[in-house]
Scaffold this motif. Structure first.
Motif, PDB file in Angstrom:
ATOM      1  N   LYS A  24      26.787  27.616 -10.026  1.00 57.84           N
ATOM      2  CA  LYS A  24      25.932  27.140  -8.950  1.00 57.84           C
ATOM      3  C   LYS A  24      25.737  25.640  -9.066  1.00 57.84           C
ATOM      4  O   LYS A  24      25.448  25.116 -10.137  1.00 57.84           O
ATOM      5  CB  LYS A  24      24.571  27.845  -9.007  1.00 57.84           C
ATOM      6  CG  LYS A  24      23.628  27.465  -7.879  1.00 57.84           C
ATOM      7  CD  LYS A  24      22.317  28.211  -8.006  1.00 57.84           C
ATOM      8  CE  LYS A  24      21.353  27.797  -6.898  1.00 57.84           C
ATOM      9  NZ  LYS A  24      20.047  28.498  -7.026  1.00 57.84           N
ATOM     10  N   CYS A  25      25.875  24.937  -7.940  1.00 59.39           N
ATOM     11  CA  CYS A  25      25.798  23.483  -7.928  1.00 59.39           C
ATOM     12  C   CYS A  25      24.428  22.980  -7.480  1.00 59.39           C
ATOM     13  O   CYS A  25      23.679  23.673  -6.803  1.00 59.39           O
ATOM     14  CB  CYS A  25      26.851  22.899  -6.989  1.00 59.39           C
ATOM     15  SG  CYS A  25      28.521  22.864  -7.663  1.00 59.39           S
ATOM     16  N   ASN A  26      24.146  21.744  -7.877  1.00 56.39           N
ATOM     17  CA  ASN A  26      23.022  20.968  -7.362  1.00 56.39           C
ATOM     18  C   ASN A  26      21.679  21.700  -7.429  1.00 56.39           C
ATOM     19  O   ASN A  26      21.062  22.001  -6.414  1.00 56.39           O
ATOM     20  CB  ASN A  26      23.304  20.509  -5.924  1.00 56.39           C
ATOM     21  CG  ASN A  26      24.554  19.649  -5.837  1.00 56.39           C
ATOM     22  OD1 ASN A  26      24.804  18.834  -6.714  1.00 56.39           O
ATOM     23  ND2 ASN A  26      25.343  19.840  -4.800  1.00 56.39           N
ATOM     24  N   HIS A  27      21.239  21.981  -8.641  1.00 61.76           N
ATOM     25  CA  HIS A  27      19.901  22.512  -8.833  1.00 61.76           C
ATOM     26  C   HIS A  27      19.381  22.059 -10.196  1.00 61.76           C
ATOM     27  O   HIS A  27      20.123  21.499 -11.006  1.00 61.76           O
ATOM     28  CB  HIS A  27      19.880  24.047  -8.716  1.00 61.76           C
ATOM     29  CG  HIS A  27      20.588  24.774  -9.802  1.00 61.76           C
ATOM     30  ND1 HIS A  27      21.961  24.769  -9.940  1.00 61.76           N
ATOM     31  CD2 HIS A  27      20.118  25.539 -10.823  1.00 61.76           C
ATOM     32  CE1 HIS A  27      22.304  25.511 -10.977  1.00 61.76           C
ATOM     33  NE2 HIS A  27      21.212  25.980 -11.543  1.00 61.76           N
ATOM     34  N   SER A  28      18.111  22.254 -10.397  1.00 67.30           N
ATOM     35  CA  SER A  28      17.501  21.807 -11.653  1.00 67.30           C
ATOM     36  C   SER A  28      16.491  22.849 -12.110  1.00 67.30           C
ATOM     37  O   SER A  28      16.074  23.715 -11.345  1.00 67.30           O
ATOM     38  CB  SER A  28      16.810  20.451 -11.462  1.00 67.30           C
ATOM     39  OG  SER A  28      15.789  20.541 -10.475  1.00 67.30           O
ATOM     40  N   MET A  29      16.102  22.744 -13.384  1.00 68.43           N
ATOM     41  CA  MET A  29      15.116  23.667 -13.944  1.00 68.43           C
ATOM     42  C   MET A  29      14.427  22.987 -15.116  1.00 68.43           C
ATOM     43  O   MET A  29      14.919  21.993 -15.659  1.00 68.43           O
ATOM     44  CB  MET A  29      15.777  24.962 -14.384  1.00 68.43           C
ATOM     45  CG  MET A  29      16.902  24.811 -15.378  1.00 68.43           C
ATOM     46  SD  MET A  29      17.910  26.306 -15.539  1.00 68.43           S
ATOM     47  CE  MET A  29      18.819  26.256 -13.985  1.00 68.43           C
TER      48      MET A  29
ATOM     49  N   ASN B 209      14.603  15.297  -9.768  1.00 66.95           N
ATOM     50  CA  ASN B 209      13.240  15.793  -9.542  1.00 66.95           C
ATOM     51  C   ASN B 209      12.288  15.329 -10.648  1.00 66.95           C
ATOM     52  O   ASN B 209      11.730  16.134 -11.395  1.00 66.95           O
ATOM     53  CB  ASN B 209      13.231  17.327  -9.450  1.00 66.95           C
ATOM     54  CG  ASN B 209      14.104  17.826  -8.313  1.00 66.95           C
ATOM     55  OD1 ASN B 209      14.240  17.155  -7.294  1.00 66.95           O
ATOM     56  ND2 ASN B 209      14.691  18.993  -8.484  1.00 66.95           N
TER      57      ASN B 209
ATOM     58  N   THR C  22      13.228  28.741 -11.260  1.00 66.02           N
ATOM     59  CA  THR C  22      14.651  28.922 -11.554  1.00 66.02           C
ATOM     60  C   THR C  22      14.884  29.182 -13.035  1.00 66.02           C
ATOM     61  O   THR C  22      15.821  29.889 -13.405  1.00 66.02           O
ATOM     62  CB  THR C  22      15.445  27.674 -11.130  1.00 66.02           C
ATOM     63  OG1 THR C  22      14.796  26.502 -11.639  1.00 66.02           O
ATOM     64  CG2 THR C  22      15.548  27.571  -9.621  1.00 66.02           C
TER      65      THR C  22
ATOM     66  N   TYR D  78      16.910  32.260 -16.037  1.00 66.37           N
ATOM     67  CA  TYR D  78      17.977  31.503 -16.687  1.00 66.37           C
ATOM     68  C   TYR D  78      18.367  32.153 -18.007  1.00 66.37           C
ATOM     69  O   TYR D  78      17.489  32.555 -18.778  1.00 66.37           O
ATOM     70  CB  TYR D  78      17.466  30.076 -16.919  1.00 66.37           C
ATOM     71  CG  TYR D  78      18.478  29.106 -17.441  1.00 66.37           C
ATOM     72  CD1 TYR D  78      19.666  28.890 -16.765  1.00 66.37           C
ATOM     73  CD2 TYR D  78      18.225  28.383 -18.597  1.00 66.37           C
ATOM     74  CE1 TYR D  78      20.589  27.978 -17.237  1.00 66.37           C
ATOM     75  CE2 TYR D  78      19.143  27.471 -19.076  1.00 66.37           C
ATOM     76  CZ  TYR D  78      20.320  27.268 -18.390  1.00 66.37           C
ATOM     77  OH  TYR D  78      21.222  26.361 -18.861  1.00 66.37           O
TER      78      TYR D  78
ATOM     79  N   SER E 156      19.530  19.409 -15.253  1.00 63.31           N
ATOM     80  CA  SER E 156      19.998  19.146 -13.892  1.00 63.31           C
ATOM     81  C   SER E 156      21.489  19.415 -13.812  1.00 63.31           C
ATOM     82  O   SER E 156      22.247  18.981 -14.690  1.00 63.31           O
ATOM     83  CB  SER E 156      19.715  17.695 -13.477  1.00 63.31           C
ATOM     84  OG  SER E 156      18.336  17.459 -13.339  1.00 63.31           O
TER      85      SER E 156
ATOM     86  N   ASP F 223      24.577  18.760 -11.313  1.00 62.03           N
ATOM     87  CA  ASP F 223      24.928  17.937 -10.158  1.00 62.03           C
ATOM     88  C   ASP F 223      26.417  18.062  -9.879  1.00 62.03           C
ATOM     89  O   ASP F 223      27.241  17.972 -10.789  1.00 62.03           O
ATOM     90  CB  ASP F 223      24.562  16.472 -10.447  1.00 62.03           C
ATOM     91  CG  ASP F 223      24.808  15.583  -9.256  1.00 62.03           C
ATOM     92  OD1 ASP F 223      24.017  15.639  -8.304  1.00 62.03           O
ATOM     93  OD2 ASP F 223      25.808  14.836  -9.265  1.00 62.03           O
TER      94      ASP F 223
ATOM     95  N   SER G 284       9.665  26.433 -14.565  1.00 63.53           N
ATOM     96  CA  SER G 284      10.041  26.490 -13.161  1.00 63.53           C
ATOM     97  C   SER G 284      10.570  27.867 -12.810  1.00 63.53           C
ATOM     98  O   SER G 284      11.047  28.616 -13.666  1.00 63.53           O
ATOM     99  CB  SER G 284      11.103  25.438 -12.849  1.00 63.53           C
ATOM    100  OG  SER G 284      12.292  25.699 -13.575  1.00 63.53           O
TER     101      SER G 284
END
Length: 207
Positions: free
Chosen positions: A72-77, A108, A171, A175, A90, A92, A169
């Motif tokens: 999965k792309c472009n997310h953060s936790m 973020n 997400t 994880y 992150s 990216d 978070s």
């Protein structure tokens, strides 16, 4: 007729090579950049940079560059117990040959701090859940109170047992820790969704 078939094969082969993307690939603990080798990614893949920033009474960075493939792309936790004990990750992605040429990217970094109020504590050399010594208001409304215990190897190679309570978070709750760069964890026990939390104290009245 054979000539036409050969031309079509060459044309199709040319299209398939165009669809492949070149990305940098490397992995480095305790660093904000790494020297990547060029690799050909599978069709449909983007270039990915996985960045982590960890606070364990000292700030550690780690980075991995790779083809995104099915990740999965472009997310953060994130998860944290205090200003000195925290974890930010992150992921990216970018499009285009060798576009993942930069260093650590932490997204973020500004928050509303309007989430639940959670008990916080942390300790090393123990797998027993620590006793809360204070509370903190989480960064976002969707955050959860959490606890975490496990064996930990820091980016500098030091190994220890670790336990913490604080905010996590949404997400991060699902994880599996497989994407962590530099920070190795094992024998993890954690609670998040379903772990009872209190609302933010003195909430502002709704209009």
């Amino acid at each position: 007729m054979k000539t036409v078939a050969v031309v079509l094969l060459i044309f199709c082969f040319g299209l398939s090579t165009v669809e492949n993307t070149k990305c940098y690939e490397c992995r480095q603990s305790n660093a904000q950049s790494c020297e990547g080798k060029e690799v050909d990614c599978p069709k449909g893949s983007s270039c990915m940079t996985i960045s982590t920033k960890t606070g364990l009474n000292h700030t550690y960075y780690a980075i991995q560059k790779r083809c995104s493939m099915n990740m999965k792309c472009n997310h953060s936790m994130y998860a944290y117990a205090s200003g000195d004990v925290y974890f930010d990750l992150s992921i990216d992605c970018c499009e285009g040959d060798l576009c993942n040429s930069g260093g650590v990217i932490i997204k973020n970094t500004t928050y509303d701090y309007n989430g639940p109020e959670c008990p916080v504590c942390s300790s090393v050399d123990s797998l027993d859940i620590c006793e809360a010594v204070s509370t903190t208001v989480c960064r976002n409304k969707t955050d959860y109170c959490n606890y975490f215990t496990g064996h930990l190897e820091r980016p500098d190679g030091v190994k220890t047992q670790f336990t913490a309570r604080g905010c996590m978070s949404e997400t991060s709750c699902s994880y599996d820790f497989s994407q962590i760069v530099g920070l190795k964890v094992s024998d993890v026990k954690a609670g998040c969704k379903g772990y009872k939390h209190n609302p933010k104290p003195n909430p502002e009245p709704e209009n």
